[in-house]
Design an enzyme around this catalytic site. Structure first.
Site, PDB file in Angstrom:
ATOM      1  N   ARG A  25      69.485  27.964  51.097  1.00  0.00           N
ATOM      2  CA  ARG A  25      68.035  27.475  51.246  1.00  0.00           C
ATOM      3  C   ARG A  25      67.572  27.500  52.685  1.00  0.00           C
ATOM      4  O   ARG A  25      66.501  27.700  53.006  1.00  0.00           O
ATOM      5  CB  ARG A  25      67.935  25.996  50.559  1.00  0.00           C
ATOM      6  CG  ARG A  25      66.481  25.651  50.676  1.00  0.00           C
ATOM      7  CD  ARG A  25      66.000  24.173  50.010  1.00  0.00           C
ATOM      8  NE  ARG A  25      67.075  23.505  49.561  1.00  0.00           N
ATOM      9  CZ  ARG A  25      67.699  22.601  50.341  1.00  0.00           C
ATOM     10  NH1 ARG A  25      67.542  22.362  51.574  1.00  0.00           N
ATOM     11  NH2 ARG A  25      68.452  21.633  49.991  1.00  0.00           N
ATOM     12  N   TYR A  77      41.295  34.512  46.893  1.00  0.00           N
ATOM     13  CA  TYR A  77      42.300  34.919  45.969  1.00  0.00           C
ATOM     14  C   TYR A  77      42.265  33.565  44.826  1.00  0.00           C
ATOM     15  O   TYR A  77      42.082  32.591  45.465  1.00  0.00           O
ATOM     16  CB  TYR A  77      43.738  35.084  46.496  1.00  0.00           C
ATOM     17  CG  TYR A  77      44.684  35.064  45.438  1.00  0.00           C
ATOM     18  CD1 TYR A  77      44.660  36.225  44.570  1.00  0.00           C
ATOM     19  CD2 TYR A  77      45.624  34.189  45.282  1.00  0.00           C
ATOM     20  CE1 TYR A  77      45.689  36.388  43.566  1.00  0.00           C
ATOM     21  CE2 TYR A  77      46.441  34.169  44.280  1.00  0.00           C
ATOM     22  CZ  TYR A  77      46.611  35.180  43.484  1.00  0.00           C
ATOM     23  OH  TYR A  77      47.680  35.510  42.626  1.00  0.00           O
ATOM     24  N   ASP A 149      45.208  35.983  55.237  1.00  0.00           N
ATOM     25  CA  ASP A 149      45.718  36.709  54.092  1.00  0.00           C
ATOM     26  C   ASP A 149      45.634  38.101  54.395  1.00  0.00           C
ATOM     27  O   ASP A 149      44.656  38.798  53.794  1.00  0.00           O
ATOM     28  CB  ASP A 149      45.418  36.043  52.874  1.00  0.00           C
ATOM     29  CG  ASP A 149      46.241  36.629  51.596  1.00  0.00           C
ATOM     30  OD1 ASP A 149      46.881  37.787  51.528  1.00  0.00           O
ATOM     31  OD2 ASP A 149      46.127  35.744  50.673  1.00  0.00           O
ATOM     32  N   LYS A 174      53.039  42.542  46.217  1.00  0.00           N
ATOM     33  CA  LYS A 174      51.933  43.468  46.169  1.00  0.00           C
ATOM     34  C   LYS A 174      52.256  44.869  46.961  1.00  0.00           C
ATOM     35  O   LYS A 174      53.567  45.488  46.745  1.00  0.00           O
ATOM     36  CB  LYS A 174      50.695  43.218  46.626  1.00  0.00           C
ATOM     37  CG  LYS A 174      50.299  41.593  46.022  1.00  0.00           C
ATOM     38  CD  LYS A 174      50.065  41.590  44.707  1.00  0.00           C
ATOM     39  CE  LYS A 174      49.989  40.150  44.129  1.00  0.00           C
ATOM     40  NZ  LYS A 174      49.258  39.151  44.475  1.00  0.00           N
TER      41      LYS A 174
HETATM   42  C1  PLP Z   1      48.806  37.933  44.925  1.00  0.00           C
HETATM   43  C2  PLP Z   1      48.098  37.364  46.031  1.00  0.00           C
HETATM   44  C3  PLP Z   1      48.438  35.897  46.335  1.00  0.00           C
HETATM   45  C4  PLP Z   1      49.674  35.163  45.878  1.00  0.00           C
HETATM   46  O1  PLP Z   1      50.776  35.857  45.872  1.00  0.00           O
HETATM   47  P1  PLP Z   1      51.966  35.579  44.742  1.00  0.00           P
HETATM   48  O2  PLP Z   1      53.000  36.359  45.056  1.00  0.00           O
HETATM   49  O3  PLP Z   1      51.469  35.979  43.299  1.00  0.00           O
HETATM   50  O4  PLP Z   1      52.192  34.025  44.703  1.00  0.00           O
HETATM   51  C5  PLP Z   1      47.669  35.494  47.356  1.00  0.00           C
HETATM   52  N1  PLP Z   1      46.861  36.308  48.212  1.00  0.00           N
HETATM   53  C6  PLP Z   1      46.345  37.492  47.538  1.00  0.00           C
HETATM   54  C7  PLP Z   1      45.334  38.077  48.654  1.00  0.00           C
HETATM   55  C8  PLP Z   1      47.015  38.124  46.362  1.00  0.00           C
HETATM   56  O5  PLP Z   1      46.572  39.210  46.128  1.00  0.00           O
END
Ligand code: PLP
Length: 357
Positions: A25, A77, A149, A174
């Site tokens: 962890r 998001y 982000d 992603k």
């Molecule tokens: C998918 C996404 C998230 C969240 O990520 P997870 O891996 O699904 O928890 C946050 N910000 C954006 C812009 C995203 O596309």
């Protein structure tokens, strides 16, 4: 290749000597390799990996205290909105959302002294382009931390720390993972103080990724550059096709010269990314029919994988915004344009729009 250190614990030379790895962890060598890689992609000094993008964003929220305010874009998001409004608010943290394409609104919102400004650009699902350096200047003038982000652009097309951000967050699920086979998150910063606080909370709260997941993200990253080039060139051609289609009211893609954020994106990004949104003329019914009729585009949440995905945000990714002021247009479709042959993608959209007529 980085080995997959599939271990929870590590043999110690003697009691009470903390040397190297002790418990997974806290740290794991495969995760360390990913964390170093994330830092280097963002031109940062430090990186941290998490079990999901939301776990990374939640860990950033541990930098806040009750009474603190957080400012985000109105087109945020859905999961981030849900975390801010339905979770953090219960702990006395007050979120506010403004249209950050309008810098006078950002400046006005700074009067409430938010402790943290969260930027997403391009935004999801409207693909608005926000001016990272100008917003960072406004935020820093009021001693707020700036978080970007960077999931939609990926570090290949945009590096927010160089534009003034303090912290970058990713859903590695992603583009970084890139193959729709892993859920993960990451953070990057060059501030030692922020890093140490986040590292403490990463271990204390424990939302860490397993070594195999870290390995998958690392393997995905090896082809990030070639994938992003293809995503972007396919996206531009899909956007151009949609713009010329009679069933489409509006196409949102920052690579189109008439997109309101095109010039800013040209300055701030090295490419326009693989996401395209379109508003259909017939509204919700037509959008739902078209979304069910594609064969190459797969109807699914998420984005950034090599396969093209199609999303109806109002009923899928952004359903948690229903009934809120940020509710999404029912006629909107969001495309995550993959790396297939572009003609297959265009032919698929053509036949789906024909069926939805
Ligand atoms: C998918 C996404 C998230 C969240 O990520 P997870 O891996 O699904 O928890 C946050 N910000 C954006 C812009 C995203 O596309």
């Amino acid at each position: 290749m980085t080995p997959i250190y599939q271990t929870s614990t590590y043999a110690q030379p003697e009691p009470a000597v903390h040397k190297g790895y002790d418990y997974s962890r806290t740290a794991n060598p495969t995760r360390t390799a990913l964390e170093t890689c994330l830092a280097s992609l963002e031109d940062a000094t430090y990186g941290l990996a998490f079990a999901s993008g939301m776990a990374a964003i939640t860990t950033i929220a541990y930098l806040l205290n009750p009474g603190d305010r957080i400012l985000g874009p109105d087109d945020v998001y859905g999961g981030t909105y849900r975390l801010f409004v339905r979770v953090l608010q219960r702990y006395g943290i007050q979120p506010a959302f403004v249209d950050m394409t309008d810098l006078t609104r950002v400046e006005a919102a700074m009067a409430a002294r938010p402790r943290m400004v969260v930027i997403e650009t391009p935004t999801n699902p409207f693909l608005k382009i926000l001016d990272i350096s100008r917003i960072a200047e406004l935020a820093h003038a009021h001693d707020a931390l700036v978080v970007v982000d960077n999931t939609f652009a990926s570090p290949y097309f945009q590096q927010p720390l160089g534009l003034g951000a303090d912290l970058v967050v990713h859903s590695t699920t992603k583009y970084l993972g890139g193959h729709s086979d892993v859920v993960g998150g990451g953070l990057a910063t060059s501030s030692k103080e922020i890093y140490e606080t986040l590292k403490f909370h990463q271990n204390a709260a424990g939302a860490v990724p397993g070594p195999f997941d870290c390995w998958l993200v690392l393997r995905g990253i090896k082809t990030l550059a070639v994938r992003m080039e293809r995503h972007a060139s396919n996206a531009l051609q899909v956007a151009q096709f949609l713009r010329g289609h009679p069933a489409v009211a509006r196409v949102l893609y920052p690579g189109l010269p008439d997109h309101p954020g095109h010039h800013l994106a040209s300055r701030q990004m090295k490419g326009f990314g693989g996401m395209v949104s379109a508003v259909l003329k017939g509204g919700g019914q037509v959008a739902r029919t078209a979304a069910s009729a594609t064969r190459v585009f797969i109807l699914a949440e998420s984005l950034g994988g090599v396969e093209s995905l199609l999303d109806h945000p109002a009923s899928m990714t952004h359903a948690s915004l229903a009934g809120s002021p940020l509710q999404i247009d029912e006629g909107l479709l969001r495309l995550s344009v993959g790396i297939e042959h572009v003609q297959d993608l265009i032919d698929d959209l053509k036949q789906a729009l024909e069926k939805a007529k």
